[in-house]
Write an enzyme that holds these catalytic residues in place. Sequence first.
Site, PDB file in Angstrom:
ATOM      1  N   ILE A 153      -7.064  -2.525  -5.966  1.00  0.00           N
ATOM      2  CA  ILE A 153      -6.273  -2.873  -7.158  1.00  0.00           C
ATOM      3  C   ILE A 153      -6.152  -4.393  -7.290  1.00  0.00           C
ATOM      4  CG2 ILE A 153      -3.986  -2.673  -8.247  1.00  0.00           C
ATOM      5  CD1 ILE A 153      -3.746   0.099  -6.843  1.00  0.00           C
ATOM      6  N   ASP A 172      -4.356 -12.115   1.958  1.00  0.00           N
ATOM      7  CA  ASP A 172      -4.648 -10.789   2.508  1.00  0.00           C
ATOM      8  C   ASP A 172      -4.954 -10.965   3.985  1.00  0.00           C
ATOM      9  OD1 ASP A 172      -5.882  -8.185   3.117  1.00  0.00           O
ATOM     10  OD2 ASP A 172      -6.086  -7.936   0.958  1.00  0.00           O
ATOM     11  N   THR A 230       3.717  -3.718  -8.752  1.00  0.00           N
ATOM     12  CA  THR A 230       3.226  -2.383  -9.131  1.00  0.00           C
ATOM     13  C   THR A 230       2.810  -1.631  -7.872  1.00  0.00           C
ATOM     14  OG1 THR A 230       0.995  -3.255  -9.419  1.00  0.00           O
ATOM     15  CG2 THR A 230       2.346  -3.083 -11.414  1.00  0.00           C
ATOM     16  N   SER A 231       3.261  -2.109  -6.710  1.00  0.00           N
ATOM     17  CA  SER A 231       2.765  -1.511  -5.468  1.00  0.00           C
ATOM     18  C   SER A 231       3.759  -0.505  -4.871  1.00  0.00           C
ATOM     19  CB  SER A 231       2.405  -2.606  -4.479  1.00  0.00           C
ATOM     20  OG  SER A 231       1.646  -2.074  -3.442  1.00  0.00           O
ATOM     21  N   ARG A 232       4.784  -1.002  -4.188  1.00  0.00           N
ATOM     22  CA  ARG A 232       5.836  -0.124  -3.675  1.00  0.00           C
ATOM     23  C   ARG A 232       7.147  -0.893  -3.726  1.00  0.00           C
ATOM     24  NH1 ARG A 232       2.991   3.427  -4.632  1.00  0.00           N
ATOM     25  NH2 ARG A 232       2.137   5.060  -3.278  1.00  0.00           N
ATOM     26  N   ASP A 256       7.091  -1.844 -11.650  1.00  0.00           N
ATOM     27  CA  ASP A 256       6.696  -0.461 -11.942  1.00  0.00           C
ATOM     28  C   ASP A 256       7.162   0.449 -10.819  1.00  0.00           C
ATOM     29  OD1 ASP A 256       5.244   1.491 -13.502  1.00  0.00           O
ATOM     30  OD2 ASP A 256       3.742   1.511 -11.906  1.00  0.00           O
ATOM     31  N   GLU A 261      13.634   4.398  -6.003  1.00  0.00           N
ATOM     32  CA  GLU A 261      13.135   5.129  -7.172  1.00  0.00           C
ATOM     33  C   GLU A 261      13.180   6.651  -7.022  1.00  0.00           C
ATOM     34  OE1 GLU A 261       9.065   3.500  -7.394  1.00  0.00           O
ATOM     35  OE2 GLU A 261       8.343   5.526  -7.032  1.00  0.00           O
TER      36      GLU A 261
HETATM   37  P1  NAI Z   1      -6.172  -1.000  -0.715  1.00  0.00           P
HETATM   38  O1  NAI Z   1      -5.977  -0.352   0.617  1.00  0.00           O
HETATM   39  O2  NAI Z   1      -7.520  -0.965  -1.354  1.00  0.00           O
HETATM   40  O3  NAI Z   1      -5.727  -2.545  -0.616  1.00  0.00           O
HETATM   41  C1  NAI Z   1      -4.577  -2.985   0.014  1.00  0.00           C
HETATM   42  C2  NAI Z   1      -4.841  -4.412   0.474  1.00  0.00           C
HETATM   43  O4  NAI Z   1      -3.632  -4.939   1.013  1.00  0.00           O
HETATM   44  C3  NAI Z   1      -5.924  -4.494   1.582  1.00  0.00           C
HETATM   45  O5  NAI Z   1      -6.877  -5.459   1.239  1.00  0.00           O
HETATM   46  C4  NAI Z   1      -5.114  -4.885   2.815  1.00  0.00           C
HETATM   47  O6  NAI Z   1      -5.849  -5.677   3.735  1.00  0.00           O
HETATM   48  C5  NAI Z   1      -3.979  -5.684   2.173  1.00  0.00           C
HETATM   49  N1  NAI Z   1      -2.838  -5.857   3.056  1.00  0.00           N
HETATM   50  C6  NAI Z   1      -2.348  -4.997   3.992  1.00  0.00           C
HETATM   51  N2  NAI Z   1      -1.309  -5.568   4.631  1.00  0.00           N
HETATM   52  C7  NAI Z   1      -1.147  -6.799   4.087  1.00  0.00           C
HETATM   53  C8  NAI Z   1      -0.251  -7.880   4.344  1.00  0.00           C
HETATM   54  N3  NAI Z   1       0.675  -7.782   5.301  1.00  0.00           N
HETATM   55  N4  NAI Z   1      -0.374  -8.989   3.600  1.00  0.00           N
HETATM   56  C9  NAI Z   1      -1.329  -9.102   2.646  1.00  0.00           C
HETATM   57  N5  NAI Z   1      -2.212  -8.127   2.378  1.00  0.00           N
HETATM   58  C10 NAI Z   1      -2.123  -6.997   3.088  1.00  0.00           C
HETATM   59  O7  NAI Z   1      -5.075  -0.361  -1.663  1.00  0.00           O
HETATM   60  P2  NAI Z   1      -5.074  -0.305  -3.264  1.00  0.00           P
HETATM   61  O8  NAI Z   1      -5.788   0.914  -3.710  1.00  0.00           O
HETATM   62  O9  NAI Z   1      -5.476  -1.618  -3.811  1.00  0.00           O
HETATM   63  O10 NAI Z   1      -3.514  -0.054  -3.539  1.00  0.00           O
HETATM   64  C11 NAI Z   1      -2.543  -1.025  -3.222  1.00  0.00           C
HETATM   65  C12 NAI Z   1      -1.166  -0.396  -3.338  1.00  0.00           C
HETATM   66  O11 NAI Z   1      -0.889  -0.101  -4.698  1.00  0.00           O
HETATM   67  C13 NAI Z   1      -1.011   0.958  -2.633  1.00  0.00           C
HETATM   68  O12 NAI Z   1      -0.685   0.790  -1.267  1.00  0.00           O
HETATM   69  C14 NAI Z   1       0.108   1.598  -3.384  1.00  0.00           C
HETATM   70  O13 NAI Z   1       1.323   1.287  -2.728  1.00  0.00           O
HETATM   71  C15 NAI Z   1       0.083   0.924  -4.742  1.00  0.00           C
HETATM   72  N6  NAI Z   1      -0.249   1.836  -5.834  1.00  0.00           N
HETATM   73  C16 NAI Z   1       0.594   1.902  -6.929  1.00  0.00           C
HETATM   74  C17 NAI Z   1       0.317   2.741  -7.987  1.00  0.00           C
HETATM   75  C18 NAI Z   1       1.170   2.792  -9.223  1.00  0.00           C
HETATM   76  O14 NAI Z   1       1.062   3.744 -10.015  1.00  0.00           O
HETATM   77  N7  NAI Z   1       2.025   1.818  -9.472  1.00  0.00           N
HETATM   78  C19 NAI Z   1      -0.853   3.636  -7.940  1.00  0.00           C
HETATM   79  C20 NAI Z   1      -1.713   3.440  -6.796  1.00  0.00           C
HETATM   80  C21 NAI Z   1      -1.387   2.592  -5.776  1.00  0.00           C
END
Ligand code: NAI
Length: 326
Positions: A153, A172, A230-232, A256, A261
Site C-alpha cells: 500500500i 521502513d 489508513t493502517s491501524r 480511516d 473502532e
Molecule cells: P505490507 O506487509 O505489504 O507492508 C507493510 C510495510 O510496513 C512493510 O514494508 C514492512 O517492512 C513495513 N514495516 C513493518 N514494521 C515497520 C516499522 N516498525 N516501521 C516502518 N515500517 C515498518 O502491508 P500492506 O498490504 O501495505 O498493508 C499495510 C497495512 O495497511 C496493513 O498492515 C493493514 O494494517 C492496513 N490496511 C488497511 C486497510 C483499510 O481498509 N484501511 C486495508 C488493508 C490493509
Amino acid sequence: MRLAFFSTQSYDRTYFDKYNEGHSIHYIPVGLQADTVPLAAGCEGVCVFVNDRLDAGVIRDLKALGLRLIALRCAGFNNVDLEAARAAGMAVVRVPAYSPHAVAEHAVALIMALNRKTHKAYNRIREGNFSLEKLTGFDLYGKTVGVVGTGKIGEAFAKIMLGFGCRVLAHDLYLQPGLVAAGVEYVSLEALLTQSLIVSLHCPLTEQTHHLINAQTLAQLPAGAMLINTSRGALIDTAAVIRSLKHRHLGYLGMDVYEQEEKLFFKDHSEELIEDDQILRLMGFPNVMITAHQGFFTEEALTQIARVTLDNIRQFEAGEPLKNAV
Ligand code: NAI
C-alpha cells in the site's frame, strides 16, 4: 466445509455468495468475541474480519468446539493471537493483498478533501452558500510527503504522490530499490517527521509500531502538518493527537481507522448516544476527517477478498499447502 462467518455485512454476503462453490457459509452479523464463540458450533472454521477478536481465550473455545481453521478476510492479523492458534493447532490464513491501490487511493482522497475542503464546499453549495471564505488549500506540487511503511500500500501511495510532483520521503525496515529508482528518499523516522508536511502511515500494527505517533513524535512534525492513518488505529496515541490538534500544532488529521473502532465502525449508531468521548472530540474538529475503515472498499478489493478467502479455505480442505498461511 461449514464456516461461521462473523461480522457479516450485506456486501460480504453478495461477494461471497457470488464466488462460493460448495462451502456451507453460516453468516452471522455479530462480531467474534468470547461470548459469541458458541455461534460457531457445528462449523469447522471461522471467517473473520478486522475487528473480530481472536485472543487466547476465544481460540481455546473455538478449538474446544472442534474448529480447525481461522480464515481472515483481510490483510492485517494483529487481532489474532498467533501463538495461541499455533498451540491449538489451528491454521490461520489471510488475504495478503486485495487491492493496495484501493487503500492508497483512499489515503489520497483524505488528503485532497482535508486540503481543499471539498466536503465543506459540497455542503455550502447545497445551502446556497457560494462563498470561498476559509476554504483556502495549498498546492500539493513541490511539498514533502512522508510514507511510513513502503509495502504494497505504501508503495502505491508513494507513486501517486510522486505523480503529484511531491518530494517523497520514506521510512521502513527494508528499502525498496524500485521506489528509490523512482525518486523516493529513505530516511530515519525522525528525519521523515521533521521534514514532511504530510505523513501517511502504511506500516502494520505490531509491538514496535503501537503508538508510533505519540506526544514526542507529534512534536517532531512541522506546525500545521497533516497526518493520515489508513493502517491501524493503535499506530496513533489518540489522546496525544487530540492534544496536538487542540494546541494547533497538528494542522489536519485524516483517519480511516481508530484505536477504539471495534465498538463503532461498520454499524449505524445514528440513533444512539455515542459514549466514546475521544471520537466525539475528534468529530468536533473542523480539520479532522474520519471515515469508518473504508479504505479497502472497492469492487475490485471485495472481489479479490472473496476469491482469495474461498481459495484459502479450499486449500485447507484439500490438505494442500496453504499459500496464504500466517
Ligand atoms: P505490507 O506487509 O505489504 O507492508 C507493510 C510495510 O510496513 C512493510 O514494508 C514492512 O517492512 C513495513 N514495516 C513493518 N514494521 C515497520 C516499522 N516498525 N516501521 C516502518 N515500517 C515498518 O502491508 P500492506 O498490504 O501495505 O498493508 C499495510 C497495512 O495497511 C496493513 O498492515 C493493514 O494494517 C492496513 N490496511 C488497511 C486497510 C483499510 O481498509 N484501511 C486495508 C488493508 C490493509
